[in-house]
Scaffold this motif. Sequence first.
Motif, PDB file in Angstrom:
ATOM      1  N   TYR A   3     -22.207 -10.719  53.508  1.00 56.84           N
ATOM      2  CA  TYR A   3     -22.324  -9.383  52.935  1.00 56.84           C
ATOM      3  C   TYR A   3     -21.505  -8.349  53.702  1.00 56.84           C
ATOM      4  CZ  TYR A   3     -26.311 -11.792  50.951  1.00 56.84           C
ATOM      5  OH  TYR A   3     -27.102 -12.698  50.322  1.00 56.84           O
ATOM      6  N   ASP A   4     -20.467  -8.791  54.388  1.00 54.85           N
ATOM      7  CA  ASP A   4     -19.690  -7.886  55.234  1.00 54.85           C
ATOM      8  C   ASP A   4     -19.044  -6.755  54.447  1.00 54.85           C
ATOM      9  OD1 ASP A   4     -18.604  -7.008  57.716  1.00 54.85           O
ATOM     10  OD2 ASP A   4     -16.667  -7.819  57.054  1.00 54.85           O
ATOM     11  N   LYS A   5     -18.429  -7.075  53.317  1.00 53.46           N
ATOM     12  CA  LYS A   5     -17.731  -6.046  52.515  1.00 53.46           C
ATOM     13  C   LYS A   5     -18.701  -4.989  51.968  1.00 53.46           C
ATOM     14  CE  LYS A   5     -13.535  -7.881  52.535  1.00 53.46           C
ATOM     15  NZ  LYS A   5     -12.675  -7.541  53.595  1.00 53.46           N
ATOM     16  N   PRO A   6     -19.822  -5.376  51.336  1.00 45.42           N
ATOM     17  CA  PRO A   6     -20.741  -4.338  50.846  1.00 45.42           C
ATOM     18  C   PRO A   6     -21.368  -3.522  51.984  1.00 45.42           C
ATOM     19  CG  PRO A   6     -21.313  -6.470  49.891  1.00 45.42           C
ATOM     20  CD  PRO A   6     -20.233  -6.707  50.883  1.00 45.42           C
ATOM     21  N   ILE A   7     -21.667  -4.176  53.103  1.00 53.35           N
ATOM     22  CA  ILE A   7     -22.244  -3.453  54.238  1.00 53.35           C
ATOM     23  C   ILE A   7     -21.239  -2.438  54.766  1.00 53.35           C
ATOM     24  CG2 ILE A   7     -22.973  -3.696  56.639  1.00 53.35           C
ATOM     25  CD1 ILE A   7     -24.338  -6.319  55.813  1.00 53.35           C
ATOM     26  N   ALA A   8     -19.975  -2.853  54.889  1.00 52.99           N
ATOM     27  CA  ALA A   8     -18.931  -1.935  55.357  1.00 52.99           C
ATOM     28  C   ALA A   8     -18.773  -0.764  54.396  1.00 52.99           C
ATOM     29  CB  ALA A   8     -17.614  -2.670  55.521  1.00 52.99           C
ATOM     30  N   LEU A   9     -18.768  -1.053  53.112  1.00 52.30           N
ATOM     31  CA  LEU A   9     -18.623  -0.001  52.106  1.00 52.30           C
ATOM     32  C   LEU A   9     -19.784   0.991  52.178  1.00 52.30           C
ATOM     33  CD1 LEU A   9     -16.862   0.921  49.723  1.00 52.30           C
ATOM     34  CD2 LEU A   9     -18.383  -0.398  48.252  1.00 52.30           C
ATOM     35  N   ILE A  10     -20.984   0.484  52.319  1.00 52.22           N
ATOM     36  CA  ILE A  10     -22.156   1.363  52.392  1.00 52.22           C
ATOM     37  C   ILE A  10     -22.143   2.192  53.683  1.00 52.22           C
ATOM     38  CG2 ILE A  10     -24.679   1.385  52.651  1.00 52.22           C
ATOM     39  CD1 ILE A  10     -24.699  -1.032  50.702  1.00 52.22           C
ATOM     40  N   CYS A  11     -21.910   1.549  54.825  1.00 57.01           N
ATOM     41  CA  CYS A  11     -21.939   2.262  56.112  1.00 57.01           C
ATOM     42  C   CYS A  11     -20.859   3.337  56.183  1.00 57.01           C
ATOM     43  CB  CYS A  11     -21.775   1.284  57.267  1.00 57.01           C
ATOM     44  SG  CYS A  11     -23.192   0.232  57.528  1.00 57.01           S
ATOM     45  N   TYR A  12     -19.618   2.951  55.884  1.00 58.02           N
ATOM     46  CA  TYR A  12     -18.532   3.929  55.958  1.00 58.02           C
ATOM     47  C   TYR A  12     -18.626   4.951  54.829  1.00 58.02           C
ATOM     48  CZ  TYR A  12     -16.637   0.765  59.429  1.00 58.02           C
ATOM     49  OH  TYR A  12     -16.472  -0.009  60.538  1.00 58.02           O
ATOM     50  N   GLY A  13     -19.198   4.554  53.701  1.00 56.20           N
ATOM     51  CA  GLY A  13     -19.424   5.510  52.610  1.00 56.20           C
ATOM     52  C   GLY A  13     -20.420   6.590  52.998  1.00 56.20           C
ATOM     53  N   ILE A  14     -21.482   6.179  53.690  1.00 57.80           N
ATOM     54  CA  ILE A  14     -22.461   7.164  54.169  1.00 57.80           C
ATOM     55  C   ILE A  14     -21.812   8.113  55.174  1.00 57.80           C
ATOM     56  CG2 ILE A  14     -24.556   7.432  55.573  1.00 57.80           C
ATOM     57  CD1 ILE A  14     -25.621   4.887  54.208  1.00 57.80           C
ATOM     58  N   ALA A  15     -21.035   7.562  56.100  1.00 56.70           N
ATOM     59  CA  ALA A  15     -20.356   8.402  57.093  1.00 56.70           C
ATOM     60  C   ALA A  15     -19.390   9.368  56.418  1.00 56.70           C
ATOM     61  CB  ALA A  15     -19.615   7.536  58.104  1.00 56.70           C
ATOM     62  N   PHE A  16     -18.631   8.890  55.441  1.00 57.65           N
ATOM     63  CA  PHE A  16     -17.698   9.759  54.723  1.00 57.65           C
ATOM     64  C   PHE A  16     -18.445  10.812  53.916  1.00 57.65           C
ATOM     65  CE2 PHE A  16     -14.826  10.689  51.135  1.00 57.65           C
ATOM     66  CZ  PHE A  16     -13.758  11.203  51.863  1.00 57.65           C
ATOM     67  N   GLY A  17     -19.558  10.424  53.284  1.00 60.09           N
ATOM     68  CA  GLY A  17     -20.364  11.376  52.519  1.00 60.09           C
ATOM     69  C   GLY A  17     -20.938  12.483  53.393  1.00 60.09           C
ATOM     70  N   ILE A  18     -21.426  12.120  54.569  1.00 60.48           N
ATOM     71  CA  ILE A  18     -21.974  13.136  55.472  1.00 60.48           C
ATOM     72  C   ILE A  18     -20.859  14.025  56.012  1.00 60.48           C
ATOM     73  CG2 ILE A  18     -23.145  13.462  57.695  1.00 60.48           C
ATOM     74  CD1 ILE A  18     -24.979  11.178  56.899  1.00 60.48           C
ATOM     75  N   THR A  19     -19.658  13.462  56.200  1.00 55.81           N
ATOM     76  CA  THR A  19     -18.517  14.275  56.597  1.00 55.81           C
ATOM     77  C   THR A  19     -18.203  15.308  55.516  1.00 55.81           C
ATOM     78  OG1 THR A  19     -17.580  12.510  57.934  1.00 55.81           O
ATOM     79  CG2 THR A  19     -16.071  14.224  57.200  1.00 55.81           C
ATOM     80  N   LEU A  20     -18.182  14.878  54.255  1.00 51.94           N
ATOM     81  CA  LEU A  20     -17.935  15.817  53.155  1.00 51.94           C
ATOM     82  C   LEU A  20     -19.043  16.860  53.052  1.00 51.94           C
ATOM     83  CD1 LEU A  20     -16.591  13.520  50.298  1.00 51.94           C
ATOM     84  CD2 LEU A  20     -15.313  15.075  51.763  1.00 51.94           C
ATOM     85  N   LEU A  21     -20.277  16.423  53.247  1.00 49.99           N
ATOM     86  CA  LEU A  21     -21.406  17.364  53.200  1.00 49.99           C
ATOM     87  C   LEU A  21     -21.301  18.399  54.317  1.00 49.99           C
ATOM     88  CD1 LEU A  21     -24.148  18.127  51.911  1.00 49.99           C
ATOM     89  CD2 LEU A  21     -25.202  16.594  53.597  1.00 49.99           C
ATOM     90  N   SER A  22     -20.943  17.968  55.510  1.00 49.88           N
ATOM     91  CA  SER A  22     -20.798  18.924  56.618  1.00 49.88           C
ATOM     92  C   SER A  22     -19.642  19.889  56.347  1.00 49.88           C
ATOM     93  CB  SER A  22     -20.622  18.208  57.961  1.00 49.88           C
ATOM     94  OG  SER A  22     -19.371  17.579  58.026  1.00 49.88           O
ATOM     95  N   ALA A  23     -18.546  19.396  55.777  1.00 48.57           N
ATOM     96  CA  ALA A  23     -17.429  20.283  55.418  1.00 48.57           C
ATOM     97  C   ALA A  23     -17.870  21.297  54.384  1.00 48.57           C
ATOM     98  CB  ALA A  23     -16.253  19.472  54.906  1.00 48.57           C
ATOM     99  N   PHE A  24     -18.641  20.849  53.407  1.00 51.20           N
ATOM    100  CA  PHE A  24     -19.133  21.755  52.366  1.00 51.20           C
ATOM    101  C   PHE A  24     -20.055  22.829  52.955  1.00 51.20           C
ATOM    102  CE2 PHE A  24     -22.367  22.872  49.194  1.00 51.20           C
ATOM    103  CZ  PHE A  24     -21.536  23.410  48.208  1.00 51.20           C
ATOM    104  N   VAL A  25     -20.983  22.414  53.799  1.00 50.02           N
ATOM    105  CA  VAL A  25     -21.936  23.358  54.406  1.00 50.02           C
ATOM    106  C   VAL A  25     -21.236  24.342  55.344  1.00 50.02           C
ATOM    107  CG1 VAL A  25     -23.865  23.502  56.034  1.00 50.02           C
ATOM    108  CG2 VAL A  25     -23.942  21.866  54.177  1.00 50.02           C
ATOM    109  N   LEU A  26     -20.260  23.861  56.095  1.00 51.59           N
ATOM    110  CA  LEU A  26     -19.618  24.718  57.087  1.00 51.59           C
ATOM    111  C   LEU A  26     -18.539  25.632  56.510  1.00 51.59           C
ATOM    112  CD1 LEU A  26     -19.327  22.131  59.976  1.00 51.59           C
ATOM    113  CD2 LEU A  26     -20.702  24.219  59.999  1.00 51.59           C
ATOM    114  N   PHE A  27     -17.851  25.196  55.472  1.00 53.80           N
ATOM    115  CA  PHE A  27     -16.710  25.972  55.003  1.00 53.80           C
ATOM    116  C   PHE A  27     -16.893  26.632  53.642  1.00 53.80           C
ATOM    117  CE2 PHE A  27     -14.777  23.160  58.147  1.00 53.80           C
ATOM    118  CZ  PHE A  27     -14.098  24.105  58.905  1.00 53.80           C
ATOM    119  N   ILE A  28     -17.971  26.342  52.958  1.00 54.30           N
ATOM    120  CA  ILE A  28     -18.162  26.954  51.637  1.00 54.30           C
ATOM    121  C   ILE A  28     -19.331  27.906  51.669  1.00 54.30           C
ATOM    122  CG2 ILE A  28     -18.652  26.485  49.228  1.00 54.30           C
ATOM    123  CD1 ILE A  28     -16.255  24.824  49.553  1.00 54.30           C
TER     124      ILE A  28
END
Length: 115
Positions: free
Chosen positions: A90-115
């Motif tokens: 399950y390496d590919k789905p786990i990688a997609l989920i983990c890095y997807g969460i990290a990328f999503g939180i990065t986008l959320l922090s950008a939204f909260v801080l700059f908008i």
Amino acid sequence: MQRKRPIEPFFWSLFGGGGTISSLFLPVLLVITGLAIPLGWVNPTYDHLKSLVDPWYSRLLIMVIVSLSMFHWAHRFRFTLHEGLQLHPYDKPIALICYGIAFGITLLSAFVLFI
């Protein structure tokens, strides 16, 4: 014929950067927000805190700290599941989920801080 380059070194660099940033800045932030302010060692006003976070470079620094810390977590958690729990199929789905969460939180922090 050109060989396809793996993307793994990119995630390892995010892991290393996140570990470095986390070990340098998070203890200071935790002491200030977790001990100094609640115990009354420092009494910042709302205007003082707003003036610290108001400049664009302060918000960018906060976003970088959050983002790299999250990618550090994602890489560590992925390899804990991969190597520790032996979830190799399950390496590919786990990688997609983990890095997807990290990328999503990065986008959320950008939204909260700059908008």
